[in-house]
Scaffold this motif. Sequence first.
Motif, PDB file in Angstrom:
ATOM      1  N   CYS A 187       0.803  -1.230   0.000  1.00  0.00           N
ATOM      2  CA  CYS A 187       0.000   0.000   0.000  1.00  0.00           C
ATOM      3  C   CYS A 187       0.832   1.275   0.000  1.00  0.00           C
ATOM      4  CB  CYS A 187      -0.934   0.019   1.207  1.00  0.00           C
ATOM      5  SG  CYS A 187      -2.196  -1.267   1.186  1.00  0.00           S
ATOM      6  N   TYR A 188       2.038   1.224   0.606  1.00  0.00           N
ATOM      7  CA  TYR A 188       2.771   2.465   0.820  1.00  0.00           C
ATOM      8  C   TYR A 188       4.145   2.502   0.150  1.00  0.00           C
ATOM      9  CZ  TYR A 188      -0.797   3.171   4.383  1.00  0.00           C
ATOM     10  OH  TYR A 188      -2.000   3.306   5.042  1.00  0.00           O
ATOM     11  N   SER A 189       4.442   1.530  -0.702  1.00  0.00           N
ATOM     12  CA  SER A 189       5.760   1.497  -1.332  1.00  0.00           C
ATOM     13  C   SER A 189       5.996   2.700  -2.235  1.00  0.00           C
ATOM     14  CB  SER A 189       5.956   0.199  -2.115  1.00  0.00           C
ATOM     15  OG  SER A 189       4.934   0.065  -3.082  1.00  0.00           O
ATOM     16  N   ASP A 190       4.934   3.201  -2.863  1.00  0.00           N
ATOM     17  CA  ASP A 190       5.051   4.384  -3.711  1.00  0.00           C
ATOM     18  C   ASP A 190       4.372   5.560  -3.004  1.00  0.00           C
ATOM     19  OD1 ASP A 190       5.299   6.278  -5.636  1.00  0.00           O
ATOM     20  OD2 ASP A 190       4.074   5.276  -7.153  1.00  0.00           O
ATOM     21  N   SER A 191       5.162   6.262  -2.190  1.00  0.00           N
ATOM     22  CA  SER A 191       4.592   7.339  -1.375  1.00  0.00           C
ATOM     23  C   SER A 191       4.171   8.545  -2.206  1.00  0.00           C
ATOM     24  CB  SER A 191       5.603   7.784  -0.312  1.00  0.00           C
ATOM     25  OG  SER A 191       6.796   8.231  -0.920  1.00  0.00           O
ATOM     26  N   SER A 192       4.612   8.605  -3.450  1.00  0.00           N
ATOM     27  CA  SER A 192       4.244   9.737  -4.307  1.00  0.00           C
ATOM     28  C   SER A 192       2.943   9.500  -5.065  1.00  0.00           C
ATOM     29  CB  SER A 192       5.369  10.031  -5.309  1.00  0.00           C
ATOM     30  OG  SER A 192       5.581   8.912  -6.159  1.00  0.00           O
ATOM     31  N   ALA A 193       2.439   8.245  -5.028  1.00  0.00           N
ATOM     32  CA  ALA A 193       1.201   7.934  -5.737  1.00  0.00           C
ATOM     33  C   ALA A 193       0.041   8.719  -5.137  1.00  0.00           C
ATOM     34  CB  ALA A 193       0.922   6.445  -5.676  1.00  0.00           C
ATOM     35  N   ARG A 194      -0.863   9.165  -5.989  1.00  0.00           N
ATOM     36  CA  ARG A 194      -1.969  10.008  -5.543  1.00  0.00           C
ATOM     37  C   ARG A 194      -2.828   9.312  -4.493  1.00  0.00           C
ATOM     38  NH1 ARG A 194      -6.536  12.729  -9.549  1.00  0.00           N
ATOM     39  NH2 ARG A 194      -7.725  13.796  -7.891  1.00  0.00           N
ATOM     40  N   GLU A 195      -3.143   8.043  -4.714  1.00  0.00           N
ATOM     41  CA  GLU A 195      -3.985   7.300  -3.776  1.00  0.00           C
ATOM     42  C   GLU A 195      -3.293   7.157  -2.422  1.00  0.00           C
ATOM     43  OE1 GLU A 195      -6.045   2.880  -3.292  1.00  0.00           O
ATOM     44  OE2 GLU A 195      -5.225   3.500  -5.235  1.00  0.00           O
ATOM     45  N   THR A 196      -1.989   6.899  -2.459  1.00  0.00           N
ATOM     46  CA  THR A 196      -1.227   6.749  -1.214  1.00  0.00           C
ATOM     47  C   THR A 196      -1.192   8.061  -0.437  1.00  0.00           C
ATOM     48  OG1 THR A 196       0.164   5.067  -2.235  1.00  0.00           O
ATOM     49  CG2 THR A 196       1.000   6.086  -0.222  1.00  0.00           C
ATOM     50  N   ARG A 197      -0.922   9.153  -1.126  1.00  0.00           N
ATOM     51  CA  ARG A 197      -0.858  10.461  -0.471  1.00  0.00           C
ATOM     52  C   ARG A 197      -2.206  10.831   0.142  1.00  0.00           C
ATOM     53  NH1 ARG A 197       3.472  13.793  -1.537  1.00  0.00           N
ATOM     54  NH2 ARG A 197       2.164  15.630  -1.235  1.00  0.00           N
ATOM     55  N   LYS A 198      -3.276  10.492  -0.551  1.00  0.00           N
ATOM     56  CA  LYS A 198      -4.612  10.786  -0.022  1.00  0.00           C
ATOM     57  C   LYS A 198      -4.888   9.963   1.230  1.00  0.00           C
ATOM     58  CE  LYS A 198      -9.530  11.086  -1.190  1.00  0.00           C
ATOM     59  NZ  LYS A 198      -9.932  10.564   0.112  1.00  0.00           N
ATOM     60  N   ARG A 199      -4.490   8.695   1.211  1.00  0.00           N
ATOM     61  CA  ARG A 199      -4.704   7.823   2.364  1.00  0.00           C
ATOM     62  C   ARG A 199      -3.954   8.352   3.584  1.00  0.00           C
ATOM     63  NH1 ARG A 199      -2.412   3.447   0.460  1.00  0.00           N
ATOM     64  NH2 ARG A 199      -4.255   2.658  -0.633  1.00  0.00           N
ATOM     65  N   PHE A 450       6.691  11.761   5.717  1.00  0.00           N
ATOM     66  CA  PHE A 450       8.086  11.315   5.766  1.00  0.00           C
ATOM     67  C   PHE A 450       8.226  10.048   6.601  1.00  0.00           C
ATOM     68  CE2 PHE A 450      12.355  11.140   7.470  1.00  0.00           C
ATOM     69  CZ  PHE A 450      13.140  11.391   6.347  1.00  0.00           C
ATOM     70  N   CYS A 451       7.480   9.962   7.707  1.00  0.00           N
ATOM     71  CA  CYS A 451       7.530   8.754   8.546  1.00  0.00           C
ATOM     72  C   CYS A 451       7.126   7.530   7.740  1.00  0.00           C
ATOM     73  CB  CYS A 451       6.621   8.914   9.761  1.00  0.00           C
ATOM     74  SG  CYS A 451       7.179  10.144  10.969  1.00  0.00           S
ATOM     75  N   TYR A 452       6.050   7.660   6.988  1.00  0.00           N
ATOM     76  CA  TYR A 452       5.611   6.542   6.142  1.00  0.00           C
ATOM     77  C   TYR A 452       6.675   6.181   5.113  1.00  0.00           C
ATOM     78  CZ  TYR A 452       0.835   5.564   7.619  1.00  0.00           C
ATOM     79  OH  TYR A 452      -0.272   5.125   8.314  1.00  0.00           O
ATOM     80  N   LYS A 453       7.244   7.186   4.491  1.00  0.00           N
ATOM     81  CA  LYS A 453       8.258   6.919   3.462  1.00  0.00           C
ATOM     82  C   LYS A 453       9.490   6.254   4.066  1.00  0.00           C
ATOM     83  CE  LYS A 453      10.553   9.001  -0.528  1.00  0.00           C
ATOM     84  NZ  LYS A 453      11.672   8.079  -0.440  1.00  0.00           N
ATOM     85  N   ALA A 454       9.905   6.713   5.247  1.00  0.00           N
ATOM     86  CA  ALA A 454      11.085   6.141   5.899  1.00  0.00           C
ATOM     87  C   ALA A 454      10.850   4.679   6.261  1.00  0.00           C
ATOM     88  CB  ALA A 454      11.444   6.944   7.147  1.00  0.00           C
ATOM     89  N   VAL A 455       9.682   4.366   6.807  1.00  0.00           N
ATOM     90  CA  VAL A 455       9.362   2.978   7.155  1.00  0.00           C
ATOM     91  C   VAL A 455       9.277   2.119   5.905  1.00  0.00           C
ATOM     92  CG1 VAL A 455       7.639   1.454   8.196  1.00  0.00           C
ATOM     93  CG2 VAL A 455       8.185   3.638   9.283  1.00  0.00           C
TER      94      VAL A 455
END
Length: 468
Positions: A187-199, A450-455
Amino acid sequence: MIWQENVEYVIMLTNLEEGSTIKCHQYWPNKGEGLDLGLYSIRVEEETMYAHFVIRRMTLRKKCVSGSRTVVQFHYTQWSDHGTPNPLNFVVFHRHFRHKMKPVLHPIIVHCSAGVGRTGTFIAFDVLTRCGSATDKVNVIEYIKAMRKDRMTMIQNVDQFIFLYKALFEFFRRKGGFVKREDFIKCYSDSSARETRKRIADEFNRLSSLKPEYCVDDFKMGKKYLSLNSTKSVLPVDHHLVYLTSYVRGRDSYYNAVTLSSFTRPCEFISAQFPAAGAAIDLARLLVDQESHFLVSLNPLSGISEIKDWVHEEIKNFKLGPYEIIKITQSILNTEIRKTTLKIKEKKEKTFHTVHLYECLDWNVDDVLPADTSTLINLIKQFCLDRKCTPDGPVTLISIDGATCCGIFIAVYNAIEELLQDNEVDICTIVQQLQCCRPEMISTKVEYEFCYKAVSDFLNTDNVYANI
């Protein structure tokens, strides 16, 4: 009783000793050992430590009977006999219990010391949360009356009664939950994806509404010593404030620092600001008083006037009031991290206090985020290697105000701990727990993202994952 009633789960809500009073005798052995109790024997097969509770999986045998039974004990360790715990931490404990247990047909044992106060509060909370989730309503008074028909004085005092309401409020306003490691990667591997950012943005907005509401009286010490704060907008909550205990003429007991837990240990971290003008001595006192052997600076100290001498390459030792600070070693671990080992000695004492100081060299003091997630991941990795060798004492983190940068470090650190221990993570709850102690931590969406991206980057870096 456990054998007779086919009990599979035990909820324990007291410590063995509280103050000088024995509250409960230990009815289980240490991990990997056995305990013989007449007709029965018990062995602890597994013990998992969390900041506020312990889960023990035990094997119970009855002599002359073939086979064995598994009993799982959930032991909440942060509820004193004459007080109430943090409502959020209690909800997290209850959630772990319901999350990890399987459906059972047999009774669940709940006990504290007397079996009415804390026990009654937990049972009421468990029943009312399940009832409320199913019917969208609860009747606290009627359920307590029903409990007291079976056992008098269940929920023993007004503080426990008020706490029950607070815990129910915390439970019903929360959403989200655990995310399995594989689902997190998906779900979070692509932190730049629109759906991920919205979530992530939706979750951050919900989190903002869950922040604790503190009043002016909760920051009395910070307001009393305004001149000792680097910024007037980040003051310590009195309930979590770390007091200086050593006496130094002309200095007070105040430092802008609070305690926070890691995922597996209570009070694992002290989050502190850089010293205000003339207060470098108080940072030395903080480290010695709290027996903290690790100091992690999220920014390079060469630009911090009050403590730049601590890392200056040409300065080997210097004095701060009654303290002498001696530099033992200094090395560049990589382009991002410098490690300096110091010894702090008070004139009257014969022994030294050793401090391992880690600096993040490329996280500018004016920047909310580091240049890249690898900076933070590598800092955590390097720190963990030494922490294993010296596990005692809290870890002191410092930044410009004790909230910026520090919150990101602890949130990512705790998320990694949760993933390694439980193979799942709940970043929203991790951040919410931090904000109970430092409301200013991770107060912007970019920090939360950033926390999500780092994890996510940590999980996608197999080399780092294996080394940790």
